[in-house]
Design a protein around this motif. Structure first.
Motif, PDB file in Angstrom:
ATOM      1  N   GLU A  75     -27.092 -15.895   5.883  1.00 32.91           N
ATOM      2  CA  GLU A  75     -26.328 -16.667   4.895  1.00 32.91           C
ATOM      3  C   GLU A  75     -25.781 -17.949   5.515  1.00 32.91           C
ATOM      4  N   LEU A  76     -25.288 -17.861   6.737  1.00 31.70           N
ATOM      5  CA  LEU A  76     -24.769 -19.041   7.420  1.00 31.70           C
ATOM      6  C   LEU A  76     -25.876 -20.056   7.673  1.00 31.70           C
ATOM      7  N   ILE A  77     -27.022 -19.587   8.152  1.00 29.26           N
ATOM      8  CA  ILE A  77     -28.144 -20.492   8.413  1.00 29.26           C
ATOM      9  C   ILE A  77     -28.620 -21.141   7.117  1.00 29.26           C
ATOM     10  N   GLY A  78     -28.726 -20.337   6.053  1.00 28.02           N
ATOM     11  CA  GLY A  78     -29.144 -20.898   4.772  1.00 28.02           C
ATOM     12  C   GLY A  78     -28.177 -21.969   4.290  1.00 28.02           C
ATOM     13  N   ALA A  79     -26.875 -21.721   4.458  1.00 31.90           N
ATOM     14  CA  ALA A  79     -25.869 -22.687   4.019  1.00 31.90           C
ATOM     15  C   ALA A  79     -25.975 -23.993   4.796  1.00 31.90           C
ATOM     16  N   ILE A  80     -26.151 -23.907   6.099  1.00 36.22           N
ATOM     17  CA  ILE A  80     -26.220 -25.123   6.904  1.00 36.22           C
ATOM     18  C   ILE A  80     -27.514 -25.890   6.641  1.00 36.22           C
ATOM     19  N   GLN A  81     -28.603 -25.172   6.412  1.00 30.24           N
ATOM     20  CA  GLN A  81     -29.862 -25.851   6.104  1.00 30.24           C
ATOM     21  C   GLN A  81     -29.798 -26.563   4.757  1.00 30.24           C
ATOM     22  N   PRO A 104     -33.856 -25.784   0.667  1.00 29.99           N
ATOM     23  CA  PRO A 104     -34.113 -24.582   1.472  1.00 29.99           C
ATOM     24  C   PRO A 104     -33.336 -23.377   0.947  1.00 29.99           C
ATOM     25  N   GLY A 105     -33.784 -22.201   1.340  1.00 23.41           N
ATOM     26  CA  GLY A 105     -33.068 -20.977   0.983  1.00 23.41           C
ATOM     27  C   GLY A 105     -33.890 -20.067   0.097  1.00 23.41           C
ATOM     28  N   SER A 106     -33.493 -18.794   0.063  1.00 25.73           N
ATOM     29  CA  SER A 106     -34.232 -17.807  -0.720  1.00 25.73           C
ATOM     30  C   SER A 106     -33.308 -16.932  -1.553  1.00 25.73           C
ATOM     31  N   ALA A 107     -32.078 -17.421  -1.811  1.00 22.96           N
ATOM     32  CA  ALA A 107     -31.111 -16.653  -2.593  1.00 22.96           C
ATOM     33  C   ALA A 107     -30.872 -17.321  -3.938  1.00 22.96           C
ATOM     34  N   PHE A 108     -30.423 -16.524  -4.907  1.00 22.33           N
ATOM     35  CA  PHE A 108     -30.048 -17.055  -6.216  1.00 22.33           C
ATOM     36  C   PHE A 108     -28.790 -17.906  -6.045  1.00 22.33           C
ATOM     37  N   THR A 109     -28.825 -19.143  -6.532  1.00 24.12           N
ATOM     38  CA  THR A 109     -27.700 -20.065  -6.454  1.00 24.12           C
ATOM     39  C   THR A 109     -27.534 -20.745  -7.810  1.00 24.12           C
ATOM     40  N   PRO A 110     -26.483 -21.568  -7.980  1.00 28.33           N
ATOM     41  CA  PRO A 110     -26.375 -22.332  -9.227  1.00 28.33           C
ATOM     42  C   PRO A 110     -27.608 -23.170  -9.520  1.00 28.33           C
ATOM     43  N   LEU A 111     -28.288 -23.655  -8.479  1.00 33.34           N
ATOM     44  CA  LEU A 111     -29.525 -24.407  -8.683  1.00 33.34           C
ATOM     45  C   LEU A 111     -30.548 -23.578  -9.443  1.00 33.34           C
TER      46      LEU A 111
END
Length: 397
Positions: A109-115, A340-347
């Motif tokens: 989660e931290l890596i995804g956030a920073i990326q 980047p990322g593989s989680a559900f977000t507002p996007l």
């Protein structure tokens, strides 16, 4: 090219956890470690940091000072704060950080956030966007009404009566705030009949953001922008926000994600409003191209201007200090695969809602993005949610 991150914490266990997190990423991220204080400030004087990850609980207000210095120094760096839940000192850091994460969050989660935060900084620093912003007569500024409301809401013990009074000074803002507070966009459990009631139920952050949206849409003369329609844009933005929030709730997302999904839809096309009001000639050309070739707005804008309303809107939201989750939902809503990322977000919610509501235009969802998130099969369910809502509304009218 290796990116550089500065990691700051006095907590020994957090220090070890951060080292373990970034060690496998040494080819991508070069990490410097500091325990805070003057040492961390000296690190910041070195050029070229792409990101800062700081412990919220540094002594003597050290985290706030560090974030303030990082925000001041060019080039822009992603600022992420790690905080323990329930600690009051983190309240003042919200406006200084791009992301607030729990100290115990998983490494992924931290890596995804920073990326994502770094990619957003790169997107908003692109030469094409800078060239277009340079063509604007002026970058829309925050109004005096919004600024006074935001200043009052910044106090932890803000006065409901004072904020309600400020909202009431502008009849148009008061009416639209109440309309949105009582709409499915926000999903309040009980209705509000006065601005003060709306503020009490919505809370400071949501009130501030909704007032900003209303203020931006209210400051332009609809007749001066024809054939561009502010009313149609406002109605569609609310519809996208409502559906995005519904989708996020259906995916059992956290409340913050649901709220930012709603707000992402509301601010979705704020860049179009800016372009249409300040580049009236080119935007009439864009509207004509949309009609002639049945293009969506983003494609027509890129052909004429070299960039789109999505990047312009995200640039403005970033300038005004909106949360990164909201900014990235606006920035990539036409091209979510770029984030980047593989989680559900507002996007995710905003992109799905926008494509579902794109009537009469050949717009398809980004299937590769949904596949990456493992949500391709959910799109049909999300479409059905809107169809059911539309059918219900037709029966009630």
């Amino acid at each position: 090219m290796t990116r550089r991150v500065l990691l700051v914490t006095e907590d020994p266990s957090a220090h070890v956890a951060l080292r373990d997190t970034f060690s496998p990423l040494s080819a991508e991220w070069g990490a410097d470690f500091s325990r805070g204080g003057p040492e961390a400030m000296n690190y910041l004087k070195r050029p070229g940091y792409d990101a800062l990850i700081a412990d919220a609980h540094l002594p003597a207000n050290g985290c706030a000072e560090l974030l303030t210095e990082a925000r001041r120094r060019p080039p822009p760096m992603a600022r992420i704060v790690l905080a323990s839940p329930g600690r009051m000192e983190v309240i003042g850091l919200v406006t200084l950080a791009h992301r607030m994460l729990p100290k115990t969050c998983p490494a992924a989660e931290l890596i995804g956030a920073i990326q994502r935060a770094h990619s957003l900084r790169e997107l908003l620093g692109s030469p094409s966007l800078a060239a277009l912003v340079g063509r604007l007569a002026s970058v829309p500024a925050l109004s005096a009404v919004y600024t006074r409301i935001a200043e009052e809401l910044a106090f932890p013990d803000f006065s409901l009566a004072a904020v309600g009074g400020l909202v009431s000074q502008d009849v148009g803002i008061a009416a639209k705030l109440l309309q949105m507070a009582n709409s499915a966009l926000v999903g309040l459990r009980k209705p509000a009949s006065t601005p003060s009631q709306a503020v009490r139920i919505l809370g400071a952050d949501l009130t501030r953001t909704l007032v900003l949206a209303v203020d931006l849409f209210s400051r332009y003369n609809p007749h001066a922008l024809k054939p561009f329609s502010i009313e149609a844009l406002w109605d569609r933005s609310q519809a996208v926000g409502e559906l995005a929030a519904t989708i996020a709730a259906a995916e059992r997302a956290e409340e913050q994600v649901v709220r930012e999904s709603a707000l992402g839809g509301l601010f979705l096309d704020i860049g179009r409003l800016t372009l249409a009001s300040q580049l009236t000639g080119p935007y009439k050309e864009i509207l004509a191209l949309m009609r002639k070739e049945n293009l969506d707005a983003a494609e027509a804008e890129r052909r004429v201007l070299g960039t789109s309303h999505a990047e312009v809107g995200a640039y403005l939201l970033g300038l005004w200090g909106m949360p990164d989750g909201l900014v990235e939902a606006v920035a990539w809503h036409h091209n979510p695969s770029g984030c980047p990322g593989s989680a559900f977000t507002p996007l995710t919610a905003v992109h799905a809602a926008d494509t579902i509501l794109a009537e009469g235009i050949k717009v398809n969802p980004d299937w590769a993005y949904l596949e990456r998130l493992g949500l391709r099969d959910r799109y049909a369910t999300w479409r059905k949610l809107w169809q059911e809502r539309t059918t219900r509304d037709e029966r009630e009218t």
